[in-house]
Motif scaffolding. Structure first.
Motif, PDB file in Angstrom:
ATOM      1  N   THR A  48       0.831  -1.198   0.000  1.00 16.88           N
ATOM      2  CA  THR A  48       0.000   0.000   0.000  1.00 16.88           C
ATOM      3  C   THR A  48       0.864   1.245   0.000  1.00 16.88           C
ATOM      4  OG1 THR A  48      -1.765  -1.128   1.216  1.00 16.88           O
ATOM      5  CG2 THR A  48      -1.742   1.275   1.323  1.00 16.88           C
ATOM      6  N   TYR A  49       0.633   2.142  -0.950  1.00 17.39           N
ATOM      7  CA  TYR A  49       1.341   3.422  -0.940  1.00 17.39           C
ATOM      8  C   TYR A  49       0.939   4.247   0.280  1.00 17.39           C
ATOM      9  CZ  TYR A  49       3.745   3.700  -5.464  1.00 17.39           C
ATOM     10  OH  TYR A  49       4.620   3.530  -6.501  1.00 17.39           O
ATOM     11  N   HIS A  50       1.887   5.071   0.728  1.00 13.54           N
ATOM     12  CA  HIS A  50       1.614   6.090   1.745  1.00 13.54           C
ATOM     13  C   HIS A  50       2.229   7.393   1.227  1.00 13.54           C
ATOM     14  CE1 HIS A  50       1.514   7.167   6.343  1.00 13.54           C
ATOM     15  NE2 HIS A  50       0.702   7.920   5.594  1.00 13.54           N
ATOM     16  N   LEU A  51       1.356   8.325   0.832  1.00 11.97           N
ATOM     17  CA  LEU A  51       1.783   9.598   0.271  1.00 11.97           C
ATOM     18  C   LEU A  51       1.606  10.702   1.304  1.00 11.97           C
ATOM     19  CD1 LEU A  51       0.130   9.417  -3.281  1.00 11.97           C
ATOM     20  CD2 LEU A  51       2.359   8.534  -2.546  1.00 11.97           C
ATOM     21  N   PHE A  52       2.634  11.564   1.420  1.00 11.00           N
ATOM     22  CA  PHE A  52       2.619  12.679   2.369  1.00 11.00           C
ATOM     23  C   PHE A  52       2.659  14.001   1.614  1.00 11.00           C
ATOM     24  CE2 PHE A  52       4.147   9.144   4.802  1.00 11.00           C
ATOM     25  CZ  PHE A  52       3.879   9.391   6.140  1.00 11.00           C
ATOM     26  N   PHE A  53       1.592  14.793   1.724  1.00 10.11           N
ATOM     27  CA  PHE A  53       1.548  16.133   1.145  1.00 10.11           C
ATOM     28  C   PHE A  53       1.657  17.144   2.273  1.00 10.11           C
ATOM     29  CE2 PHE A  53      -0.888  13.272  -1.528  1.00 10.11           C
ATOM     30  CZ  PHE A  53      -0.366  13.526  -2.786  1.00 10.11           C
ATOM     31  N   ALA A  54       2.495  18.171   2.083  1.00 10.95           N
ATOM     32  CA  ALA A  54       2.757  19.074   3.198  1.00 10.95           C
ATOM     33  C   ALA A  54       3.162  20.449   2.680  1.00 10.95           C
ATOM     34  CB  ALA A  54       3.851  18.476   4.097  1.00 10.95           C
ATOM     35  N   ASP A  55       3.806  21.220   3.542  1.00 11.11           N
ATOM     36  CA  ASP A  55       4.295  22.530   3.131  1.00 11.11           C
ATOM     37  C   ASP A  55       5.624  22.372   2.399  1.00 11.11           C
ATOM     38  OD1 ASP A  55       6.195  22.139   5.138  1.00 11.11           O
ATOM     39  OD2 ASP A  55       5.855  24.087   6.085  1.00 11.11           O
ATOM     40  N   ASP A  56       6.352  23.458   2.213  1.00  9.69           N
ATOM     41  CA  ASP A  56       7.537  23.451   1.363  1.00  9.69           C
ATOM     42  C   ASP A  56       8.621  22.482   1.837  1.00  9.69           C
ATOM     43  OD1 ASP A  56       8.751  24.764  -0.984  1.00  9.69           O
ATOM     44  OD2 ASP A  56      10.257  25.461   0.462  1.00  9.69           O
ATOM     45  N   LYS A  57       8.730  22.277   3.154  1.00  6.80           N
ATOM     46  CA  LYS A  57       9.772  21.411   3.692  1.00  6.80           C
ATOM     47  C   LYS A  57       9.229  20.270   4.548  1.00  6.80           C
ATOM     48  CE  LYS A  57      13.372  24.986   3.617  1.00  6.80           C
ATOM     49  NZ  LYS A  57      14.387  25.738   4.399  1.00  6.80           N
ATOM     50  N   GLY A  58       7.926  20.046   4.481  1.00  6.19           N
ATOM     51  CA  GLY A  58       7.356  18.925   5.215  1.00  6.19           C
ATOM     52  C   GLY A  58       7.338  19.110   6.709  1.00  6.19           C
ATOM     53  N   ASN A  59       7.102  20.331   7.177  1.00  4.11           N
ATOM     54  CA  ASN A  59       7.085  20.592   8.613  1.00  4.11           C
ATOM     55  C   ASN A  59       5.910  19.901   9.296  1.00  4.11           C
ATOM     56  OD1 ASN A  59       9.348  22.477   9.037  1.00  4.11           O
ATOM     57  ND2 ASN A  59       8.208  23.801   7.638  1.00  4.11           N
ATOM     58  N   ALA A  60       6.135  19.462  10.538  1.00  9.43           N
ATOM     59  CA  ALA A  60       5.064  18.873  11.334  1.00  9.43           C
ATOM     60  C   ALA A  60       3.934  19.887  11.484  1.00  9.43           C
ATOM     61  CB  ALA A  60       5.593  18.465  12.711  1.00  9.43           C
ATOM     62  N   GLY A  61       2.709  19.401  11.386  1.00  7.28           N
ATOM     63  CA  GLY A  61       1.560  20.287  11.468  1.00  7.28           C
ATOM     64  C   GLY A  61       1.052  20.738  10.124  1.00  7.28           C
ATOM     65  N   THR A  62       1.696  20.262   9.036  1.00  8.78           N
ATOM     66  CA  THR A  62       1.282  20.690   7.699  1.00  8.78           C
ATOM     67  C   THR A  62       0.917  19.532   6.791  1.00  8.78           C
ATOM     68  OG1 THR A  62       3.479  20.643   6.626  1.00  8.78           O
ATOM     69  CG2 THR A  62       2.933  22.605   7.921  1.00  8.78           C
ATOM     70  N   ASP A  63       1.070  18.292   7.229  1.00 11.12           N
ATOM     71  CA  ASP A  63       0.945  17.196   6.267  1.00 11.12           C
ATOM     72  C   ASP A  63      -0.364  16.413   6.356  1.00 11.12           C
ATOM     73  OD1 ASP A  63       2.604  16.695   8.573  1.00 11.12           O
ATOM     74  OD2 ASP A  63       2.942  14.666   7.868  1.00 11.12           O
ATOM     75  N   MET A  64      -0.939  16.236   5.162  1.00 10.08           N
ATOM     76  CA  MET A  64      -2.093  15.377   4.936  1.00 10.08           C
ATOM     77  C   MET A  64      -1.576  14.151   4.208  1.00 10.08           C
ATOM     78  SD  MET A  64      -5.568  15.443   5.088  1.00 10.08           S
ATOM     79  CE  MET A  64      -6.779  14.182   4.600  1.00 10.08           C
ATOM     80  N   THR A  65      -1.843  12.976   4.732  1.00  7.09           N
ATOM     81  CA  THR A  65      -1.264  11.761   4.169  1.00  7.09           C
ATOM     82  C   THR A  65      -2.365  10.786   3.755  1.00  7.09           C
ATOM     83  OG1 THR A  65      -0.964  10.113   5.955  1.00  7.09           O
ATOM     84  CG2 THR A  65       0.377  12.105   6.079  1.00  7.09           C
ATOM     85  N   PHE A  66      -2.026   9.885   2.838  1.00  3.76           N
ATOM     86  CA  PHE A  66      -3.027   8.977   2.279  1.00  3.76           C
ATOM     87  C   PHE A  66      -2.486   7.572   2.113  1.00  3.76           C
ATOM     88  CE2 PHE A  66      -4.573  13.092   1.054  1.00  3.76           C
ATOM     89  CZ  PHE A  66      -5.951  12.981   1.130  1.00  3.76           C
ATOM     90  N   PHE A  67      -3.348   6.599   2.463  1.00 10.58           N
ATOM     91  CA  PHE A  67      -3.151   5.198   2.107  1.00 10.58           C
ATOM     92  C   PHE A  67      -4.027   4.887   0.893  1.00 10.58           C
ATOM     93  CE2 PHE A  67      -2.870   4.569   6.949  1.00 10.58           C
ATOM     94  CZ  PHE A  67      -1.492   4.668   6.965  1.00 10.58           C
TER      95      PHE A  67
END
Length: 327
Positions: free
Chosen positions: A44-63
């Motif tokens: 299963t893929y796990h994709l992480f979408f976030a801000d410019d540098k992937g800071n905590a508090g910015t990421d929406m992730t998907f299975f």
């Protein structure tokens, strides 16, 4: 104990990793900062979408669990995820953009004194934008600098997470007594809770609902919400606190990009507690974040088998130019 710092990430389920990548990259203008697999289900893929540098508090992730059926919204679910934008004017921009791109939305509304814009994706996953114009509290992130959205309108992080529950009194007691959250406002059946410094990046909106049918998890629904803690030492303290209150939990789980702790605090609602670091920059350079399949060291020996199990998705963007789209 230190309070929880705010929302860390939200993880949802999609019917298509490819459509999901296109929607978040080209419609919402969030940056794919990590393309990896579900560490508990490596097909299963796990994709992480976030801000410019992937800071905590910015990421929406998907299975994208293979073969999973469509979910159904109802009560006892994490029902909607918010994204922060800089201003009320940004919401006007997004209304025009959604109309042009035929993204279904509610129009601009107001809730708890903030302007919002609710919308859905191709799976009927529930989202909203929330304006930071009047916000105080937890700082937001930095929008994707090279994405298609003008920076003055772009997504900067996660906002309040909505939860529906038929067990409101017990849930409220857990939030306040165990997690040190505080109820700060009520509008009808919706209750606004804050943690840490408060503000859009540290809020839950909890709706008491015993009328809707039981939600059913599947694609188009949220899997869990995670809250920020500083480091592993504090995570271990939260593990002890859950034990003290006899709340079931996973114990410490090493996710490589952060440390985790999981607990089903009420029926069907899964909470995660996650450390702010190490983050997503350790195994890829800034310029090409999310372009290759990244695996934590304990899965690297299985790379060949994993790459055969998950189909290839082209996420290379470093050679592409994204002109800013002002409409």
């Amino acid at each position: 104990m230190n309070d929880l710092l705010g929302i860390h990430h939200v993880t949802a389920i999609t019917s298509s990793a490819e459509k999901n990548y296109d929607f978040f990259t080209y419609v919402l203008g969030m940056r794919l900062v990590k393309k990896t697999v579900n560490q508990d289900d490596i097909q299963t893929y796990h994709l992480f979408f976030a801000d410019d540098k992937g800071n905590a508090g910015t990421d929406m992730t998907f299975f994208d669990f293979p073969g999973i059926p469509k979910g159904a919204h109802g009560t006892n679910e994490i029902s909607k995820t918010s994204f922060r934008v800089p201003s009320d004017a940004a919401l006007d921009y997004w209304v025009k953009r959604f109309d042009r791109l035929e993204v279904a939305h509610s129009g601009i509304k107001e809730q708890f004194g903030k302007k919002t814009l609710s919308f859905v994706d191709f799976d009927n996953q529930q989202y909203q934008f929330i304006s930071d114009e009047l916000n105080v509290g937890v700082k937001s992130g930095t929008p994707w600098q090279n994405g298609p959205i003008p920076l003055e309108y772009a997504i900067t992080g996660l906002g309040p997470v909505y939860i529906r529950t038929a067990h409101f009194d017990y849930f409220k007691e857990v939030l306040e007594k165990v997690f040190h959250m505080r109820e700060v406002a009520v509008e009808g059946s919706q209750h606004l809770f804050e943690m840490g410094e408060g503000g859009n990046g540290a809020q839950l909106i909890v709706e008491y609902n015993n009328v809707l049918p039981q939600a059913r998890q599947g694609f188009g629904t949220v899997h869990h919400v995670a809250f920020r803690v500083k480091n592993k030492e504090e995570l271990e303290q939260w593990k002890q606190r859950l034990d003290d209150f006899n709340l079931p939990n996973s114990g410490y789980v090493e996710r490589y990009y952060f440390g985790s702790l999981y607990s089903n605090v009420v029926p069907k609602i899964l909470f995660e507690f996650a450390t702010d670091g190490p983050g997503f920059m350790g195994d890829e350079p800034y310029e090409t974040l999310g372009e290759k399949l990244s695996l934590p060291p304990f899965l690297e020996p299985n790379r060949e088998a994993i790459e055969k199990a998950v189909r290839h998705i082209d996420t290379v963007r470093s050679g592409k130019e994204f002109p800013k789209e002002y409409e």
